[in-house]
Design a protein around this motif. Sequence first.
Motif, PDB file in Angstrom:
ATOM      1  N   GLU A   1       0.830  -1.206   0.000  1.00 35.61           N
ATOM      2  CA  GLU A   1       0.000   0.000   0.000  1.00 35.61           C
ATOM      3  C   GLU A   1       0.865   1.257   0.000  1.00 35.61           C
ATOM      4  N   GLU A   2       1.918   1.255   0.795  1.00 36.59           N
ATOM      5  CA  GLU A   2       2.793   2.426   0.869  1.00 36.59           C
ATOM      6  C   GLU A   2       3.523   2.653  -0.451  1.00 36.59           C
ATOM      7  N   ARG A   3       3.990   1.587  -1.069  1.00 36.36           N
ATOM      8  CA  ARG A   3       4.651   1.719  -2.373  1.00 36.36           C
ATOM      9  C   ARG A   3       3.687   2.334  -3.385  1.00 36.36           C
ATOM     10  N   ALA A   4       2.466   1.828  -3.439  1.00 35.59           N
ATOM     11  CA  ALA A   4       1.467   2.353  -4.374  1.00 35.59           C
ATOM     12  C   ALA A   4       1.145   3.806  -4.047  1.00 35.59           C
TER      13      ALA A   4
ATOM     14  N   THR B   1      -4.291   6.067  -5.553  1.00 28.00           N
ATOM     15  CA  THR B   1      -5.679   5.961  -5.993  1.00 28.00           C
ATOM     16  C   THR B   1      -6.354   4.927  -5.099  1.00 28.00           C
ATOM     17  N   ARG B   2      -6.431   3.708  -5.591  1.00 25.94           N
ATOM     18  CA  ARG B   2      -6.954   2.613  -4.783  1.00 25.94           C
ATOM     19  C   ARG B   2      -6.139   1.371  -5.068  1.00 25.94           C
TER      20      ARG B   2
ATOM     21  N   HIS C   1     -13.352  -9.721  -5.277  1.00 27.95           N
ATOM     22  CA  HIS C   1     -12.544  -8.542  -5.579  1.00 27.95           C
ATOM     23  C   HIS C   1     -12.745  -7.563  -4.433  1.00 27.95           C
ATOM     24  N   MET C   2     -11.652  -7.183  -3.779  1.00 27.67           N
ATOM     25  CA  MET C   2     -11.730  -6.279  -2.639  1.00 27.67           C
ATOM     26  C   MET C   2     -10.819  -5.080  -2.901  1.00 27.67           C
ATOM     27  N   THR C   3     -11.306  -3.896  -2.513  1.00 32.46           N
ATOM     28  CA  THR C   3     -10.529  -2.675  -2.751  1.00 32.46           C
ATOM     29  C   THR C   3     -10.406  -1.846  -1.479  1.00 32.46           C
ATOM     30  N   LYS C   4      -9.431  -0.954  -1.522  1.00 32.26           N
ATOM     31  CA  LYS C   4      -9.189  -0.020  -0.429  1.00 32.26           C
ATOM     32  C   LYS C   4      -8.717   1.296  -1.039  1.00 32.26           C
ATOM     33  N   LYS C   5      -9.288   2.403  -0.587  1.00 35.15           N
ATOM     34  CA  LYS C   5      -8.818   3.712  -1.047  1.00 35.15           C
ATOM     35  C   LYS C   5      -7.466   4.010  -0.413  1.00 35.15           C
ATOM     36  N   LEU C   6      -6.560   4.551  -1.218  1.00 32.80           N
ATOM     37  CA  LEU C   6      -5.250   4.918  -0.705  1.00 32.80           C
ATOM     38  C   LEU C   6      -5.205   6.368  -0.247  1.00 32.80           C
TER      39      LEU C   6
END
Length: 189
Positions: free
Chosen positions: A135-138, A144-145, A181-186
Amino acid sequence: MEIRAARPEDAPQVVPLFIQAMGGIADTLAGSDQPQEVRAFMSDFFQQPANRLSYQNTLVAEENGQIVGSVILYHGRKVAMLDQPIIDRLRALKNDPHITLDKEAEEDEWYIDTLSVAPGYGGRGIGTALLRAAEERARTIEPTRIALLVDSDNQRAYRLYQYLNYQQDAVVHITHHPYLHMTKKLVDV
């Protein structure tokens, strides 16, 4: 425990983690169900740049010189380019120019392709640390997400992802098997 970018020479320790996480998908990508052929394929592609299995897209968790976990992460808009070398190999291997791969990632998201923790190291926070590092790299490159797929039968992993604020938004079929499919906002929009 240290989390670092993978290197080509990590293949002997990382490839078994990939295969463990992917299960039958590894056979599909390799075009074989023979363990030795699957390992050779995974090792070859891990050591090459510019494909979905590449060391370039992989972070590893290392403890006392031993790799105890791995995560593959890339942006969804790069999927076609990253999958092409694998598709080309499969088409040549099977002599079938129509072979494609099932769509796993959307073009507007980062995608966690594979997350795996070595046997005997579960329950120690390694998977969580790898997810947070991904997550941190992205977030530092393009916030985005981020998304992942979890086997619909894997309730333990599903609960972990929920705990880390991933939300299910779809069901995707990969090799005729349902994945959530699971997502998380960054970042907050």
